[in-house]
Write an enzyme that holds these catalytic residues in place. Sequence first.
Site: not given
Ligand code: SF4
Length: 457
Positions: A2, A30, A105-106, A246, A287, A349-350, A386, A437, A440
Amino acid sequence: MCGVFGAFSTAGNPVLEEVYLGLYALQHRGQESAGVAWIDKSDQIRTIKGQGLVHLALNQAELATIDASSAIGHVRYSTAGGSGLANVQPLAANYCRGPVAIAHNGNISNASGVRRYLENRGAIFQSTTDTEVILHLMAHQPHKTELDALVDSLRKLKGAFSLAVALKDRLVAARDPWGFRPLALGKRDDVYYISSESCALDLVGADMIRELEPGEILVIDDEGVRSLRIPVEPRRKYLCSFEFVYFARPDSLISGRSVYEVRKNLGKMLAKGAPCNGDCVTCMPDSGTVAAMGYAEESGIPYEKAIVRNRYSGRTFIEPTQRVRELGVRKKLNPIRELIRGKSLTVVDDSIVRGTTSRRMVELLREYGASEVHMRISSPPVKFPCYYGIDTPTREELAAARANETALCAEIGATSLGYLTGDDLIQAIGLPEWEVCTACFSGNYMEDGERHEELDI
Ligand code: SF4
């Protein structure tokens, strides 16, 4: 994902049209719905919300006539809670201490535990979004001022939240202690702005003052800007690496880094780690574009914009149903036959999430006469869901979780498939590993993978 935006005029000038413009620049974050909220002269909270793109959901001319010197806005695609109208943000309430509206957002990863706790004490939820727990946590602390109740509520949350909050005579911005999602502060003349991305500050002609620190709360009122802290000290930070790969616009700055530069570096490192001798490098627009340019520059293979995107359609990944996704590829992307016929293509591609887009595109490129299609992905394989605000709901749906690289290459029908490594991703972003992070890709969720359903209220 978002986007949030907020504006506050210390001179009392109307800002709702500014918020509209900010949301317009954040449209890529979004496309399901958009909304604005403000507190009127009689201290009542007001909202205007609608489904679809910003210009369909909101009426710019109408907003320009409203006299509100502080307002927030939100663009949404559903992660937690589904896409019904009750979940369209900003969420607003008049509680015993006054009016409050929140744009988020989140994804709050302990929201269901907090919600259970509150429901057991009589709270009646109006929506199914994780964001609503913040309003109820505030209402359960009637002895505190709105600001104290807000700070104390945020202390109880785990996961990702970048917030714009409208309180009486104040605009509040807050970023979770782990720093998952970006949030920036800007200023033009008498107006302070908060925005998910700096590209929206550019559109309204504001200078970016700085990004919020993880765990920081900014209180903006007639006196200016005051900084507070959410009293939580995490062991490490978790800035979402997918923002660079992305989500964010290439003309934004995140953590002081140009998203464009990082994305180009991703392509360069991909060319080194997963080389390919094709006739030309092309990309999945939009992207993959910048990474493809980086790949071409590093490899010395010419770049061609061989796949054209209908610029009036949305991005495939952030549409909510598989049916729409399946239709989306042909609707949105069309290869240029003359550039493709008889050629060996390297297509950058991303990411590959569900695999549908890649499979359809490889099919289409072969149909248009490509002799070879080498897929190169400017991020590591997405193998884990995620829990922090991106729509990757189950492991079974993730192509790289159900098939190894060789099997996935066969599944999408490519000649070869190559990914960026996790180490190269971190290196291209240029931040220490313990600030980013990558859950994923790696499965390393915050605090050893706990979902934080446990409660500490
Ligand atoms: S899990 Fe992936 S998409 Fe989700 S916050 Fe972490 S890096 Fe970003």
